[in-house]
Write a protein that holds these residues in place. Structure first.
Motif, mmCIF file in Angstrom:
data_model
loop_
_atom_site.group_PDB
_atom_site.id
_atom_site.type_symbol
_atom_site.label_atom_id
_atom_site.label_comp_id
_atom_site.label_asym_id
_atom_site.label_seq_id
_atom_site.Cartn_x
_atom_site.Cartn_y
_atom_site.Cartn_z
ATOM 1 N N LEU A 127 36.078 91.233 115.403
ATOM 2 C CA LEU A 127 37.271 90.377 115.398
ATOM 3 C C LEU A 127 37.098 89.278 116.435
ATOM 4 C CD1 LEU A 127 40.361 90.587 114.180
ATOM 5 C CD2 LEU A 127 40.883 91.026 116.590
ATOM 6 N N GLU A 185 45.460 82.348 113.802
ATOM 7 C CA GLU A 185 45.351 83.795 113.579
ATOM 8 C C GLU A 185 44.002 84.321 114.078
ATOM 9 O OE1 GLU A 185 48.968 83.332 112.299
ATOM 10 O OE2 GLU A 185 47.984 85.299 112.488
ATOM 11 N N PRO A 232 39.143 88.281 111.484
ATOM 12 C CA PRO A 232 38.411 89.554 111.338
ATOM 13 C C PRO A 232 37.062 89.315 110.683
ATOM 14 C CG PRO A 232 40.219 89.431 109.743
ATOM 15 C CD PRO A 232 40.259 88.161 110.542
ATOM 16 N N HIS A 286 39.448 102.470 115.304
ATOM 17 C CA HIS A 286 39.805 101.177 114.695
ATOM 18 C C HIS A 286 38.602 100.565 113.990
ATOM 19 C CE1 HIS A 286 43.700 100.080 117.027
ATOM 20 N NE2 HIS A 286 43.540 101.396 117.005
ATOM 21 N N LYS A 321 38.451 98.998 110.391
ATOM 22 C CA LYS A 321 39.786 98.576 109.924
ATOM 23 C C LYS A 321 40.522 97.866 111.058
ATOM 24 C CE LYS A 321 41.680 103.295 110.634
ATOM 25 N NZ LYS A 321 40.458 104.004 111.005
ATOM 26 N N THR A 339 42.456 95.228 113.361
ATOM 27 C CA THR A 339 43.491 94.193 113.221
ATOM 28 C C THR A 339 43.686 93.574 114.614
ATOM 29 O OG1 THR A 339 45.270 95.671 113.885
ATOM 30 C CG2 THR A 339 44.692 95.623 111.510
ATOM 31 N N GLU A 352 45.952 93.903 116.582
ATOM 32 C CA GLU A 352 46.495 94.892 117.545
ATOM 33 C C GLU A 352 45.332 95.562 118.308
ATOM 34 O OE1 GLU A 352 49.676 93.444 115.979
ATOM 35 O OE2 GLU A 352 48.124 94.312 114.656
#
Ligand code: P6P
Length: 356
Positions: free
Chosen positions: A104, A112, A115, A157, A160, A162, A164
């Motif tokens: 990321l 934004e 990813p 994580h 997957k 994000t 966060e």
């Protein structure tokens, strides 16, 4: 030219002599000190250095392209030359995407997070960066820079990720660094075991260790702040600046302060790190949380300055303890020599006044 710990110039850098250490060699040697390391992190640092060299190349010619529009690669389909900070953003994204260690990216140039989940990327690292801090200065040949912060994502994580996964407080950083594109190009970084600086030798295209084990002086005589915002400062800050500008009373040691403010955080920070000083970008009526970004300006510089013996505060606590809420959060910044940051905090709290 080699430098002692406080950045004072010393003997000639042994580029032509018998021994110098490249950034690559340094990273490999340091990797050997972390048993079990599989090299992903080292490859990531090397990818950052490759991108830095590409940006350095573009920065050096940007002035010409801006002024004459006839040198440098201007893409004929692209009516407008891409702004340099977009070019810098793309250089880092390309290098990190290719490297495969990063899952990321967060960039000042991108609303934004980006990813990198293609091909089931198993990258474990997040890189947050300001690709070109102070880029408005490029057309007047003032130093600018890149600032980066690296986190490792929680194992559960991976695959997957994000945003966060990236919103961790600054104390969780595994590395942080910056590149100053100035009279020379220097890359300074930490992985939590001290701070080291590498100067680019363009003749061989390598970053060479020029500032080993950087420590910042406990106190310097430089303060860096935009005094044009004076009327929007809180009273304690006005008192602090007034105190530094006053002649010391006869029975007190002189206060030989001077102001230096380049308008590029990365350049002001680097000078103060080497010579001693304090950089302040406070909250003010226009910027209630200050102007600098927490995740890719304040946090990485706070990690570096604390590793070099300095201090980094928001005015309400250490920068590294701030819990982020979003990628582009801002925070007030008081950063540099510990004694000078402590002075600022004492004035902000009202514990001291300019009449002391
Ligand atoms: P001002 C550059 O835009 C930047 O983010 C920092 O590099 C710099 O220190 C600061 O803003 C300058 O802001 O409001 O003083 O022009």
């Amino acid at each position: 030219m080699t430098f002692s710990h406080n950045g004072a110039a010393g003997a000639t850098l042994a580029t032509g002599g018998s021994s110098f250490i490249t950034l690559e060699q340094f990273i490999i040697e340091r990797e050997a000190e972390s048993p079990g390391s599989k090299g992903q992190f080292s490859r990531l640092l090397r990818d950052m250095a490759v991108a830095a060299k590409m940006v350095e190349r573009d920065v050096r010619k940007a002035g010409l392209v801006d002024l004459f529009g006839e040198t440098g690669e201007i893409n004929v389909q692209d009516e407008e030359q891409k702004k340099l900070d977009v070019l810098a953003h793309e250089a880092f994204v390309r290098a990190l995407r290719r490297g495969g260690e990063v899952c990321l990216i967060g960039s000042e140039e991108h609303a934004e997070a980006i990813p990198l989940l293609f091909d089931d990327c198993q990258g474990k690292y997040v890189v947050l960066f300001d690709p070109l801090d102070g880029s408005s200065n490029i057309d007047v040949n003032i130093s600018i820079g890149t600032i980066f912060s690296i986190y490792r994502i929680p194992d559960d994580h991976v695959g997957k990720v994000t945003i966060e996964s990236a919103l961790q407080c600054g104390r969780q950083q595994v590395a942080a660094g910056y590149i100053v594109y100035g009279s020379s190009t220097i890359l300074v970084y930490t992985t939590g075991n001290g701070v080291n600086g590498f100067t680019l030798d363009p003749s061989i295209g390598e970053f060479l260790l020029s500032h080993p084990d950087i420590t910042t002086p406990d106190r310097g005589n430089i303060y860096s702040i935009n005094e044009g915002n004076y009327n929007s400062w809180e009273p304690g800050l006005k008192e602090y600046i007034k105190w530094m500008q006053q002649e010391a009373p006869d029975d007190a040691p002189a206060r030989p302060y001077t102001t230096r403010y380049i308008g590029s955080f990365v350049a002001d920070f680097h000078r103060n790190l080497m010579k001693g000083g304090v950089y302040i970008y406070p909250a003010n009526t226009r910027n209630p949380n200050g102007k600098l970004r927490l995740m890719y300006e304040a946090n990485p510089m706070a990690f570096i300055v604390e590793q070099a013996g300095g201090r980094a505060e928001t005015g309400n606590g250490p920068i590294l303890d701030v819990e982020p809420e979003a990628l582009h959060d801002r925070c007030p910044v008081y950063i540099g020599s510990p004694a000078m940051v402590e002075d600022a905090l004492a004035f902000l709290s009202g514990e001291r006044t300019s009449r002391d």
